[in-house]
Design an enzyme around this catalytic site. Sequence first.
Site, PDB file in Angstrom:
ATOM      1  N   ASP A 190      67.572  66.219  66.584  1.00 42.39           N
ATOM      2  CA  ASP A 190      66.183  66.410  66.209  1.00 42.39           C
ATOM      3  C   ASP A 190      66.162  67.121  64.860  1.00 42.39           C
ATOM      4  OD1 ASP A 190      63.261  66.705  66.714  1.00 42.39           O
ATOM      5  OD2 ASP A 190      63.895  66.409  68.794  1.00 42.39           O
ATOM      6  N   ASP A 202      60.849  65.192  63.489  1.00 41.61           N
ATOM      7  CA  ASP A 202      59.647  65.769  64.095  1.00 41.61           C
ATOM      8  C   ASP A 202      58.450  65.722  63.134  1.00 41.61           C
ATOM      9  OD1 ASP A 202      58.817  67.426  66.500  1.00 41.61           O
ATOM     10  OD2 ASP A 202      58.286  68.835  64.904  1.00 41.61           O
ATOM     11  N   GLU A 217      58.809  60.732  64.010  1.00 36.07           N
ATOM     12  CA  GLU A 217      57.682  60.961  64.927  1.00 36.07           C
ATOM     13  C   GLU A 217      56.410  61.091  64.091  1.00 36.07           C
ATOM     14  OE1 GLU A 217      55.992  64.074  68.276  1.00 36.07           O
ATOM     15  OE2 GLU A 217      56.715  64.715  66.320  1.00 36.07           O
ATOM     16  N   HIS A 250      59.281  64.628  75.834  1.00 38.50           N
ATOM     17  CA  HIS A 250      59.073  66.002  76.315  1.00 38.50           C
ATOM     18  C   HIS A 250      57.651  66.505  76.085  1.00 38.50           C
ATOM     19  CE1 HIS A 250      59.799  66.135  72.072  1.00 38.50           C
ATOM     20  NE2 HIS A 250      59.376  67.386  72.030  1.00 38.50           N
ATOM     21  N   ASP A 251      56.803  65.696  75.436  1.00 35.60           N
ATOM     22  CA  ASP A 251      55.415  66.104  75.180  1.00 35.60           C
ATOM     23  C   ASP A 251      54.410  65.354  76.050  1.00 35.60           C
ATOM     24  OD1 ASP A 251      56.276  67.764  73.059  1.00 35.60           O
ATOM     25  OD2 ASP A 251      56.067  66.143  71.596  1.00 35.60           O
TER      26      ASP A 251
HETATM   27  O1  TEU Z   1      55.153  67.058  68.553  1.00 37.15           O
HETATM   28  C1  TEU Z   1      54.075  66.776  67.751  1.00 37.15           C
HETATM   29  C2  TEU Z   1      52.879  66.164  68.369  1.00 37.15           C
HETATM   30  O2  TEU Z   1      52.185  65.470  67.675  1.00 37.15           O
HETATM   31  C3  TEU Z   1      52.398  66.313  69.749  1.00 37.15           C
HETATM   32  O3  TEU Z   1      52.892  65.379  70.610  1.00 37.15           O
HETATM   33  C4  TEU Z   1      52.436  67.744  70.219  1.00 37.15           C
HETATM   34  O4  TEU Z   1      53.402  67.901  71.170  1.00 37.15           O
HETATM   35  C5  TEU Z   1      51.162  68.208  70.839  1.00 37.15           C
HETATM   36  O5  TEU Z   1      51.115  67.753  72.136  1.00 37.15           O
HETATM   37  C6  TEU Z   1      49.894  67.884  70.160  1.00 37.15           C
HETATM   38  O6  TEU Z   1      48.839  68.082  71.077  1.00 37.15           O
HETATM   39  C7  TEU Z   1      56.324  67.550  67.975  1.00 37.15           C
HETATM   40  C8  TEU Z   1      57.307  67.909  69.074  1.00 37.15           C
HETATM   41  O7  TEU Z   1      57.660  66.758  69.761  1.00 37.15           O
HETATM   42  C9  TEU Z   1      56.700  68.975  69.925  1.00 37.15           C
HETATM   43  O8  TEU Z   1      57.486  69.286  71.040  1.00 37.15           O
HETATM   44  C10 TEU Z   1      56.517  70.186  69.055  1.00 37.15           C
HETATM   45  O9  TEU Z   1      55.856  71.185  69.777  1.00 37.15           O
HETATM   46  C11 TEU Z   1      55.733  69.875  67.793  1.00 37.15           C
HETATM   47  O10 TEU Z   1      56.126  68.671  67.155  1.00 37.15           O
HETATM   48  C12 TEU Z   1      55.943  70.975  66.778  1.00 37.15           C
HETATM   49  O11 TEU Z   1      57.258  70.958  66.324  1.00 37.15           O
END
Ligand code: TEU
Length: 569
Positions: A105, A213, A271, A343-344
């Site tokens: 990542d 990210d 992402e 993971h989100d």
């Molecule tokens: O996620 C960014 C993102 O756009 C979202 O999916 C976020 O998790 C959030 O739910 C918006 O409501 C990335 C990573 O995948 C996430 O785990 C991190 O917290 C974030 O960036 C910051 O680095």
Amino acid sequence: MPIDTRTSSDPWWKAAVVYQVYPRSFADSDGDGIGDVPGISDHLEHLSDLGVDVVWLSPVYRSPQDDNGYDISDYHDIDPTFGTLADVDDLIDRVHRHGMRLVMDLVVNHTSDEHAWFEESRRDRTNPKADWYIWRDARPGGMPGSEDAAPNNWGSFFSGPAWQWCPEREQYYLHLFSRKQPDLNWESPEVRAAVHEMMRWWLDRGVDGFRMDVINLISKDPGLPDGELLPTGYGDGMPHFSYGPRVHEYLAEVKREVFDSRPGTFLTVGEMPGVTTDQALRFTDRETGELDMVFQFEHVDLDHGRTKWDHHPLALVDLKRSLGRWQTALGERGWNSLYWNNHDQPRIVSRYGDDGACWRESATALATVLHLHRGTPYVYQGEEIGMTNVPFASIDDFRDIESVNHFHEAVALGADPEDVLVSLRRTSRDNARTPMQWTSGEHAGFTTGTPWLQVNPNHTWLNVEAQRDDPESVMAHYRRLIALRHQEPVVVDGDFTMLLPDHPAVYAFERTLGDDRLAVYANLSGEAVDGVLPEQAHGWELLLGNLPSADDSPGAPLRPWEARVYRVS
Ligand code: TEU
């Protein structure tokens, strides 16, 4: 079998399947209740048994863990919670010996506020790193330090304002995520050079690429204008930073400085919340693009209302319209990544499937649909055994900063705490983060200590051990889907044509490569559906189905959550 990269002039990742490991929740080797790198090394058999080609590792760098490692304080070291640099070197080596690749990542939109760069930058307005972050004065007329005098009205993704006052500099810094995640200033050539150097350092250690990210957020509109007001009372900054004026320039520079002169076979996936098909095509264009593929969010936002916390029931036709549009738009020139989970995101079987009576059927039907699309599929840990959302009892059960902050903000604005909990149970990122369910034993075999986040009580029957040797398990089905992609060029390269776009329950499409044609029919509902397969289907060969065969001849109705893949003759 891992894919063979030597026999094709096409990029190797077109035929690859990626598996995402969230280290904190995968396997704990030392009993502290938190997963770690040696724990991952101990479980590589599970991944090679599934047949995946690439492991994407969520962040293990040194970090105060405000956002579970997405807040990095040292890019060149490993957090002691997860192990040591030597453990990661060993993991890279073992992954390679299993015939797989390892993608790290890369979190460079922001660092931790405890990174040495930020500690220097925040000291005063004249230090050598003074412009490495996004600093602004208070709004004229406002009271410096107050929220009202913040440079603009943007809200943070994790609730509250996107600006934090720094008394030393008497200025605010921008943080699109938590206040412990200050945004780097990519306008600074020194920042960019430091990022390139760090990426080369990891590639020199043997990693095979990066999942980048929120990489579409790195270029901000320099005017930092106010955004349109959202229900939270903050402005929506997305239009001003989700596709900023210099984002292509920055990513082209990364490609040039980091990858172009380096022999090898790498994977880059960006992402990109909010990315459109046109933008994604430009990022992934096989001639001129800067990245191999992007993660888009449209299909996982379809059950959101005005914000992610408002629920809007999914209409299957919307899902088909969205994914179908991405298939067509990225067609010949670009490339899609395919995912239901990470993971989100809450667990797909609880979200677009049925985690009750049709748990196994819906988990495997959704998997079949996704894996038969054109693009590179990503499997998030636990998805391959059909892990579900979690019956969190109270706010004290949640650990995720986004969930906890949202709860407090919503309650402060007058929401009923029980209502907020209902939406957290449905949408919280913690649903994806409970420990991997290896066994039916204590703590699901994840740890001998106390898990940092509760284990889902359903681990007593839903676990790897119970599924590994069961040919009818969710896991066996994932194994078959991954093998199918490796065996069938039409799954990798075939054109995609959506069928029955207006059918409310059946997701059907064709894939065609020369004379080879596959037809996929999946009933994504709990009711049987009759009469959707065409007359001529009687001559077709069933390549793969997700239900034990009762009557899966083409004339038979599709049973609830039944998915079939035919070779059309
Ligand atoms: O996620 C960014 C993102 O756009 C979202 O999916 C976020 O998790 C959030 O739910 C918006 O409501 C990335 C990573 O995948 C996430 O785990 C991190 O917290 C974030 O960036 C910051 O680095």
